[in-house]
Motif scaffolding. Structure first.
Motif, short mmCIF file in Angstrom:
data_model
loop_
_atom_site.label_atom_id
_atom_site.label_comp_id
_atom_site.label_asym_id
_atom_site.label_seq_id
_atom_site.Cartn_x
_atom_site.Cartn_y
_atom_site.Cartn_z
N PRO A 55 -57.67 83.15 46.65
CA PRO A 55 -56.54 83.86 47.27
C PRO A 55 -56.92 84.64 48.51
CG PRO A 55 -57.26 85.00 45.28
CD PRO A 55 -57.99 83.69 45.31
N PHE A 56 -58.17 85.09 48.59
CA PHE A 56 -58.59 85.94 49.71
C PHE A 56 -58.61 85.18 51.03
CE2 PHE A 56 -60.55 87.51 45.78
CZ PHE A 56 -59.90 88.73 45.70
N PHE A 57 -58.57 83.86 50.98
CA PHE A 57 -58.54 83.06 52.20
C PHE A 57 -57.20 82.38 52.42
CE2 PHE A 57 -63.45 82.37 52.51
CZ PHE A 57 -63.60 83.71 52.81
N GLU A 58 -56.22 82.68 51.60
CA GLU A 58 -54.88 82.17 51.86
C GLU A 58 -54.25 83.05 52.95
OE1 GLU A 58 -52.34 81.08 48.65
OE2 GLU A 58 -53.99 80.39 47.37
N PRO A 59 -53.28 82.51 53.69
CA PRO A 59 -52.78 83.25 54.87
C PRO A 59 -52.20 84.61 54.56
CG PRO A 59 -51.37 81.35 54.34
CD PRO A 59 -52.63 81.20 53.54
N LEU A 62 -55.55 86.72 54.10
CA LEU A 62 -56.56 86.72 55.14
C LEU A 62 -56.04 87.25 56.47
CD1 LEU A 62 -59.44 86.13 55.91
CD2 LEU A 62 -58.80 83.73 56.31
N ILE A 63 -54.79 86.95 56.81
CA ILE A 63 -54.25 87.45 58.07
C ILE A 63 -54.23 88.98 58.11
CG2 ILE A 63 -52.14 87.60 59.46
CD1 ILE A 63 -51.68 84.65 58.89
N PRO A 64 -53.73 89.67 57.08
CA PRO A 64 -53.81 91.15 57.10
C PRO A 64 -55.24 91.66 57.14
CG PRO A 64 -52.23 90.41 55.44
CD PRO A 64 -52.97 89.19 55.91
N ALA A 65 -56.16 90.97 56.44
CA ALA A 65 -57.55 91.41 56.43
C ALA A 65 -58.17 91.34 57.82
CB ALA A 65 -58.35 90.57 55.44
N MET A 66 -57.94 90.22 58.51
CA MET A 66 -58.53 90.06 59.84
C MET A 66 -57.88 90.99 60.86
SD MET A 66 -59.16 85.91 59.87
CE MET A 66 -60.40 85.90 61.15
N ARG A 261 -55.62 101.00 53.75
CA ARG A 261 -54.26 101.31 53.29
C ARG A 261 -53.26 100.31 53.86
NH1 ARG A 261 -50.25 103.85 55.75
NH2 ARG A 261 -51.65 104.55 57.43
N ARG A 262 -53.36 100.04 55.15
CA ARG A 262 -52.45 99.08 55.78
C ARG A 262 -52.66 97.67 55.21
NH1 ARG A 262 -49.93 100.64 60.57
NH2 ARG A 262 -50.48 102.74 61.32
N PHE A 263 -53.93 97.31 55.03
CA PHE A 263 -54.23 96.00 54.46
C PHE A 263 -53.61 95.83 53.08
CE2 PHE A 263 -57.16 94.08 51.31
CZ PHE A 263 -56.98 92.75 51.62
N PHE A 264 -53.76 96.83 52.22
CA PHE A 264 -53.24 96.75 50.86
C PHE A 264 -51.73 96.60 50.86
CE2 PHE A 264 -51.91 98.87 46.84
CZ PHE A 264 -52.52 98.02 45.95
N LYS A 265 -51.06 97.41 51.64
CA LYS A 265 -49.60 97.37 51.67
C LYS A 265 -49.10 96.03 52.20
CE LYS A 265 -47.41 101.06 53.08
NZ LYS A 265 -47.00 102.22 53.91
N GLU A 266 -49.66 95.57 53.29
CA GLU A 266 -49.19 94.32 53.87
C GLU A 266 -49.54 93.13 52.99
OE1 GLU A 266 -49.70 91.63 57.95
OE2 GLU A 266 -50.19 93.79 58.00
#
Length: 388
Positions: A55-59, A62-66, A261-266
């Motif tokens: 799941p960590f590489f699904e869009p 991964l998009i919020p992470a990057m 925080r932003r990553f988790f929410k998105e």
């Protein structure tokens, strides 16, 4: 901006194709391309065809992470396309530091809140993908001495394919780190039967007592959701609950940094929209005292984040929530679950009896000189160790 750098448009490598006479290409995807709805549609289609879910590489993850967690890293998406169809994808970085030492290398990019680096590759294309990736790095190492692959499932299709390709090429491929974490891979679909095998009668009796004592504190309810209903409120409650505990004091809570925080929410918002999110909350008088967010990627589930109210620690609310979580065994589309927990986690290993072995591997790339340097460096790193 999604990417720290935008790769050159001609930075592609044509790789041999082992599924007929079709054309296979390996290309770096720029930031604007990665967020293009047409590319995301292909990306989502790939995720439905993989031999090993991540799941960590699904869009949606991964998009919020990057976007929020790249930390200035030089990132890009490496895509493997066969006959115009996306058959493989992974985030890659050019790193200058290796465990604190100045050693330039290429690596699958993995942030602190991702727990698996297995590339997304369509079933049947595992060896072709690795062959193309290594051929590209051989041809254009750009100063990298080796390829670093953190957090691969040791016995998964992708790790096995990597070993096969490396052996066929006469290429050094060495495990430099190995760990085990709790996994749920039962031979029963009955939660009660599994719990009986995992815990003694005495411990189960103690948990029933704790549940009874906790329910005497107020109305105790379990909420389980797979949609986006009141998701923003749920997310805010999770962040606040985590920040009130030891993680908040240590500065490691998700809300301790703006990026996490932003990553988790998105990510939760996107996961819910993609139908990948399951949320559990143990509520006392309508207030959550234990919460769990999981990513559902059939046939597996990944336990992403969990927290509990430490004021109720004597009742073991986190453990009680995990017992309720065993209901996933009754789902026909789920065969296993990855705890994503640290090795030796005192709570989850009291319930989940199976283990998932994760490995980090270094793979030699480039010509003879680079491979010799890589071999010497790996021999130095592994001195005194029996790992191979």
């Amino acid at each position: 901006m999604l990417m720290a750098t935008t790769p050159d448009s001609n930075d592609g490598v044509t790789a041999p194709e082992h599924h007929g006479d079709g054309r296979a290409e390996l290309r770096l995807v720029s930031g604007s391309q990665a967020t293009d709805p047409r590319f995301i549609e292909k990306w989502q289609a790939l995720a439905a065809e993989v031999s090993e879910p991540n799941p960590f590489f699904e869009p949606w993850c991964l998009i919020p992470a990057m976007k929020h967690l790249h930390g200035g890293a030089k990132l890009a998406l490496l895509s493997y396309v066969v006959d115009g169809r996306l058959r493989g994808l992974m985030p890659i970085e050019r790193a200058s530091r290796y465990y604190g030492y100045r050693v330039p290398h290429a690596a699958i990019w993995l942030h602190d809140n991702a727990f698996c680096s297995t590339p997304l590759v369509a079933a049947g294309y595992e060896q072709d993908f690795w062959h193309a990736v290594l051929a590209k790095l051989d041809a254009k190492p750009k100063g990298a001495l080796f390829l670093h692959l953190p957090q691969l499932c040791e016995d998964g299709p992708m790790a096995n394919a990597l070993e096969t390709v490396a052996e066929r090429d006469g290429r050094l491929c060495r495990t430099v780190k190995r760990s085990e974490r709790a996994m749920l891979a039962p031979d029963t679909s009955d939660p009660e039967a599994y719990l009986e095998q995992a815990m003694s009668a005495k411990k189960r009796k103690e948990l029933r007592r704790q549940y009874k004592r906790l329910s005497e504190q107020g109305e105790l309810l379990l909420e389980r959701r797979e949609d986006a209903t009141k998701l923003a409120e749920w997310t805010a409650q999770f962040l606040a609950l985590e920040a009130e505990g030891w993680k908040g004091e240590a500065g490691s809570a998700l809300s301790s940094a703006d990026g996490t925080r932003r990553f988790f929410k998105e990510t939760l918002q996107r996961a819910a929209k993609a139908g990948r999110l399951e949320r559990l909350a143990l509520q006392l008088d309508g207030r959550p005292i234990a919460m769990l967010a999981s990513f559902v990627t059939s046939p597996g589930v990944f336990s992403f984040k969990t927290t509990f109210d430490e004021a109720f620690a004597r009742f073991s609310p986190g453990l009680l929530l995990q017992i309720e979580n065993l209901a996933m065994l009754e789902r026909g589309d789920i065969a296993w679950a990855d705890s994503c927990a640290a090795e030796g986690h005192s709570m989850i290993e009291r319930i989940w009896r199976e283990k998932r072995t994760m490995v980090s591997r270094n793979v030699a790339i480039g010509g003879g000189v680079r491979r010799f340097v890589c071999k010497q460096m790996m021999a130095y790193e592994m001195r005194g160790s029996s790992k191979s």
